[in-house]
Design an enzyme around this catalytic site. Sequence first.
Site, short mmCIF file in Angstrom:
data_model
loop_
_atom_site.label_atom_id
_atom_site.label_comp_id
_atom_site.label_asym_id
_atom_site.label_seq_id
_atom_site.Cartn_x
_atom_site.Cartn_y
_atom_site.Cartn_z
N GLY A 262 -1.49 -7.93 3.35
CA GLY A 262 -0.68 -9.31 4.37
C GLY A 262 -0.08 -9.15 5.05
CB SER A 263 2.26 -6.24 6.64
OG SER A 263 2.80 -5.97 5.56
CB SER B 6 -2.12 -8.81 0.38
OG SER B 6 -1.93 -7.59 0.24
CG HIS C 141 -0.76 -4.37 -3.06
ND1 HIS C 141 0.18 -4.81 -3.17
CD2 HIS C 141 -0.80 -5.51 -1.21
CE1 HIS C 141 1.40 -4.87 -2.84
NE2 HIS C 141 0.48 -5.17 -1.20
CB THR D 59 -16.20 1.95 9.22
OG1 THR D 59 -16.26 2.85 10.21
CG2 THR D 59 -17.08 2.61 8.42
CB CYS E 91 17.35 -1.91 -1.80
SG CYS E 91 15.91 -2.75 -2.86
C1 LIG Z 1 3.86 -8.57 -0.06
C2 LIG Z 1 3.75 -9.29 1.29
C3 LIG Z 1 3.07 -9.47 2.03
C4 LIG Z 1 2.91 -8.11 3.07
O1 LIG Z 1 1.84 -7.83 1.47
P1 LIG Z 1 1.40 -5.92 2.37
O2 LIG Z 1 -0.12 -6.38 1.27
O3 LIG Z 1 1.98 -5.21 0.77
O4 LIG Z 1 1.10 -5.99 3.36
C5 LIG Z 1 3.53 -10.59 2.79
N1 LIG Z 1 4.12 -11.56 3.32
C6 LIG Z 1 4.62 -12.15 1.75
C7 LIG Z 1 4.57 -13.09 1.27
C8 LIG Z 1 4.42 -10.89 0.44
O5 LIG Z 1 4.85 -11.10 -0.86
#
Ligand SMILES: *Cc1c(COP(=O)(O)O)cnc(C)c1O
Length: 392
Positions: free
Chosen positions: A69-70, A197, A199, A235, A323
């Site tokens: 996601g990042s 994302s 996970h 890749t 945190c």
């Molecule tokens: C977790 C999250 C991200 C980041 O996703 P990652 O896969 O952990 O890099 C971005 N935006 C929101 C709203 C998220 O909850």
Amino acid sequence: MIYLDNAATTKTAPEVVQAMLPYFTEQYGNPSTIYGLGAEAKKALNQARRTIAAAIGAKQEEIYFTAGGSESDNWALKAAAEAYSQKGRHIITSKIEHHAILHTCEYLEKQGYEVTYLDVDNDGLVDPEQLKAAIRPDTILISIMYANNEIGTVEPIAELGAIARERGILFHTDAVQALGQVPVNVDELNVDMLSASAHKLNGPKGVGMLYIRTGVKIRSFVHGGAQERSRRAGTENVPGIVGFAAAVERAMKDLDGKMKKETELRDYLISRVENEIPYCRLNGHRTKRLPGNVNFSFQFIEGESMLIMLDMKGICASSGSACTSGSLDPSHVLLAIGLKHEIAHGSLRLTLSEENTTEEIDVVVEELKRIVAKLREMSPLYEDFISKKGAK
Ligand SMILES: *Cc1c(COP(=O)(O)O)cnc(C)c1O
């Protein structure tokens, strides 16, 4: 253990792991090669792209796999800002975005872009009228998250996207918390780009995607080979991508049923806390809310202390302070919805999955009652409050 931190990450589902395994072992080919082994990997990649595209109403060539996601958020903002910089240098976002958006915006400000951070109301909602008012002739990009990761508020993306479209401005949404939790359709939402994302929906970590609507001008994010239509070289993470698709398929199988179950459990937890623990406040919108999100502020105590005491009882949760960054500042989201610092500090986020049970929620509520009472007993703020109340 009772796991109530599904907004942080989720358990990789067993069927997702099963789907991935062959691509670590027998099917280890590089999708860019022409012999059979590579062709098998390529086939799996194409299939995954089709599955994910179908789930969000996109075309398969509009799905670009990333490392999460990042990365997707960074790519969408930086590359679109660069591609449209001739037209203007103004970007609009909200004050409650994930740091992957906010810190990218701060970076872009250093590069000479101007960013407007929209306020939200007490429930965390972006006001479409405020968005309209913030748009300028040089606005090139709007990015508003679909659902907030801390307070669970679900934004009116279809309406906001329509405003952007009417004015010919690119619209991106961070749908990382939304995909697999609520329906996501890129046409109904009027979005040009969308981040997700794996996970966060029982898929593996380190894999995500950016949806880019056909016709959107955007720069490549990783330069190198011709992977991902030459826009994101490297890749491909074949096992991860296969796992992502399996997770999406799993989540879509009975999304309505999953939403209904989680919503019921969520509202049960909310009502028990509100009825049984005094001096608390529900954060986020009561109904325009992710099915699995509960976020409360408890007056007179620290969220961090609650977390430690919950952890001693095998309960995983999250608090409202940043945190992770090592700072004791309360979360920017809780401040944006108008909480005072001391109230924001006493916040607790509990995020459910469809595997949680009523029995687990009962255990958690009983522990919470005990923990909140104990922490308040030790709190000078509470003592002060009670003695003043008695004096009245
Ligand atoms: C977790 C999250 C991200 C980041 O996703 P990652 O896969 O952990 O890099 C971005 N935006 C929101 C709203 C998220 O909850």
